[in-house]
Design an enzyme around this catalytic site. Structure first.
Site, PDB file in Angstrom:
ATOM      1  N   CYS A  52       0.839  -1.205   0.000  1.00 33.17           N
ATOM      2  CA  CYS A  52       0.000   0.000   0.000  1.00 33.17           C
ATOM      3  C   CYS A  52       0.873   1.254   0.000  1.00 33.17           C
ATOM      4  O   CYS A  52       1.633   1.506   0.928  1.00 33.17           O
ATOM      5  CB  CYS A  52      -0.927  -0.060   1.210  1.00 33.17           C
ATOM      6  SG  CYS A  52      -1.470   1.502   1.848  1.00 33.17           S
ATOM      7  N   CYS A  55       0.544   3.775   2.782  1.00 38.02           N
ATOM      8  CA  CYS A  55       1.221   3.360   4.017  1.00 38.02           C
ATOM      9  C   CYS A  55       2.691   3.752   3.958  1.00 38.02           C
ATOM     10  O   CYS A  55       3.261   4.240   4.921  1.00 38.02           O
ATOM     11  CB  CYS A  55       1.130   1.848   4.197  1.00 38.02           C
ATOM     12  SG  CYS A  55      -0.544   1.218   4.187  1.00 38.02           S
TER      13      CYS A  55
END
Ligand SMILES: *[C@@H]1O[C@H](CO)[C@@H](O)[C@H](O)[C@H]1NC(C)=O
Ligand SMILES: *[C@@H]1O[C@H](CO)[C@@H](O)[C@H](O)[C@H]1NC(C)=O
Length: 434
Positions: A52, A55
């Site tokens: 991700c 993230c």
């Protein structure tokens, strides 16, 4: 074109990447965490997934938060947990399930047995403020007039319990336990009140905002928790994406002046001034139903209405059902704006948007389109792959299912439920786990 190849390559490498080296201030947590942590430990935890990108972007901020909390001598410990560790089951690993993580990155604080979900901006300041507020005492005591005044100068909206111990204090503390994610809670005795602050009765919960104060009355305002949820924003304010989303659980409609992101035109300033004027001068009549504010930049609101919006302009949004209202005609005067608001309340203006099945379907398509457009622009091959791969998997899946099932109808909800988990979206994340 050549400079695109490293980008693609690094995107691929990212998918296969090993976990980043652990930092001294941020501990890597696993499923044994809930058993091994001390009963009085306070933890701030980031849930991430290696693939991700949002993230990844949070990593440096997270490191800073860890190091700063450490250097302040804060009791809050900072950790992170890979939410994707159980292969083939990316939302149901032990810790992730415990915290009901739905989207990445997710930020939680766990204190005693209560878990608090952070939904504000992913900035160091935003996260530090959350850590200080939730990690500190539930109800902060203002022991002197100076402390009281200092707190008032720092908070636009401030809830204060005034008086000795009582059942109301118990209710206030239990409201604080849940709502400390959103706002600070203070207490004071009657002899430290600033001049001019004289609640009609004591003990009392008093709300300071908009340059005045309001005393909570159960009879008039209903349940204390709902009142705090409803009233925890200033009547008129600058509103950003996170604030607008958070305003959803106030249950009030929001009157917005939509302005350019920067270099605001005269017309923009006029809209903003008009909304502020109505907010201030008609507060008593409308503050039960409306909040007022202005938004700079239209990106969020375009996503909200799933289309283009005129800037500058006025809009009333109903965050309870993702709906919105546009003025039927030009708004040149205060009366026009008041008429528009009355018409919204009476139901005589067309309600647009909403969260019906069709609108939800439209939103899925819109979200898919907007998240894929930049990928197609930058890397058409990868974009094609990203679209074709799930489509062909879905095709095979439906083919296999349909062979045994007469109707596809029931699958509709399943698709809806699956969609949000696949992306790092803030719109769809959980408010607070219990
Ligand atoms: C405290 O909360 C209870 C339950 O919500 C309510 O019945 C009671 O009237 C409240 N007490 C005060 C003093 O607000
Ligand atoms: C806003 O949405 C809520 C929830 O669906 C609804 O009950 C309410 O009537 C709506 N308000 C207006 C003015 O349409």
């Amino acid at each position: 074109m050549a400079d695109r190849i490293p980008v693609l390559l690094s995107a691929l490498l990212l998918l296969l990447a090993a976990p980043p080296p652990a930092s001294a201030f941020v501990e890597e947590l696993d499923d044994s965490f809930m058993e091994s942590r001390g009963p009085d430990d306070i933890w701030l935890i980031k849930f991430y997934a290696p693939w991700c990108t949002f993230c990844k972007q949070l990593d440096p901020v997270w490191h800073q938060v860890g190091s700063e909390l450490r250097s302040h001598g804060s009791l809050v410990q900072v950790g992170k947990a890979d939410a994707s560790v159980n292969p083939g089951c990316f939302i149901c690993a032990g810790l992730t399930k415990e915290f009901r993580v739905r989207t990445y990155p997710a930020i939680f604080m766990v204190k005693k047995d209560v878990k608090y979900n952070y939904l504000g901006p992913r900035t160091k300041d935003g996260i530090m403020d959350f850590a200080d507020r939730v990690g500190g005492p539930l109800v902060r005591s203002l022991r002197s007039l100076q402390l009281f005044q200092h707190a008032m100068s720092r908070h636009d909206v401030m809830f204060v319990y005034i008086g000795a111990t009582s059942q109301l204090k118990g209710n206030y503390t239990s409201a604080a336990e849940e709502l400390i994610v959103h706002t600070y809670f203070f207490s004071a005795s009657r002899d430290v009140l600033p001049e001019g602050v004289s609640p009609a009765f004591l003990p009392a919960v008093v709300l300071f905002k908009d340059g005045t104060f309001f005393t909570y009355s159960e009879e008039h305002d209903g349940d204390l928790k709902s009142w705090i949820k409803r009233e925890r924003f200033p009547n008129f304010m600058k509103i950003d994406d996170y604030t607008l989303y958070a305003m959803g659980d106030s249950g009030k409609l929001v009157v917005l002046a939509l302005l350019e992101e920067r270099f605001q035109s005269e017309e923009s300033l006029r809209c903003k001034t008009l909304v502020e004027k109505v907010a201030v001068e008609h507060r008593d009549t409308y503050s039960r139903n409306f909040y007022f504010g202005f938004m700079e930049g239209s990106e969020y609101i375009r996503g909200y209405v799933m289309g283009e919006v005129t800037i500058p302009s006025f809009m009333v949004v109903n965050l309870s059902n993702d709906g919105y209202f546009l003025p039927p005609g030009p708004i040149a005067t205060e009366d026009h704006l008041l008429d528009f608001m009355d018409a919204v309340l009476e139901g005589s203006v067309e309600a647009r948007g909403g969260n019906g099945v069709l609108q939800r379907l439209r939103r899925m398509i819109y979200d898919a389109k907007t998240s894929l457009t930049p990928v197609f622009r930058d890397a058409p091959v990868l974009g094609g792959f990203l679209v074709l791969f799930p489509v062909s998997v879905a095709a095979v899946f439906f083919y296999l299912c349909c062979k045994n099932r007469p109707s596809l109808k029931e699958d509709e909800d399943e698709v809806m439920l699956m969609a949000p988990t696949a992306k790092c979206s803030k719109k769809l994340s959980e408010k607070k786990s219990d």
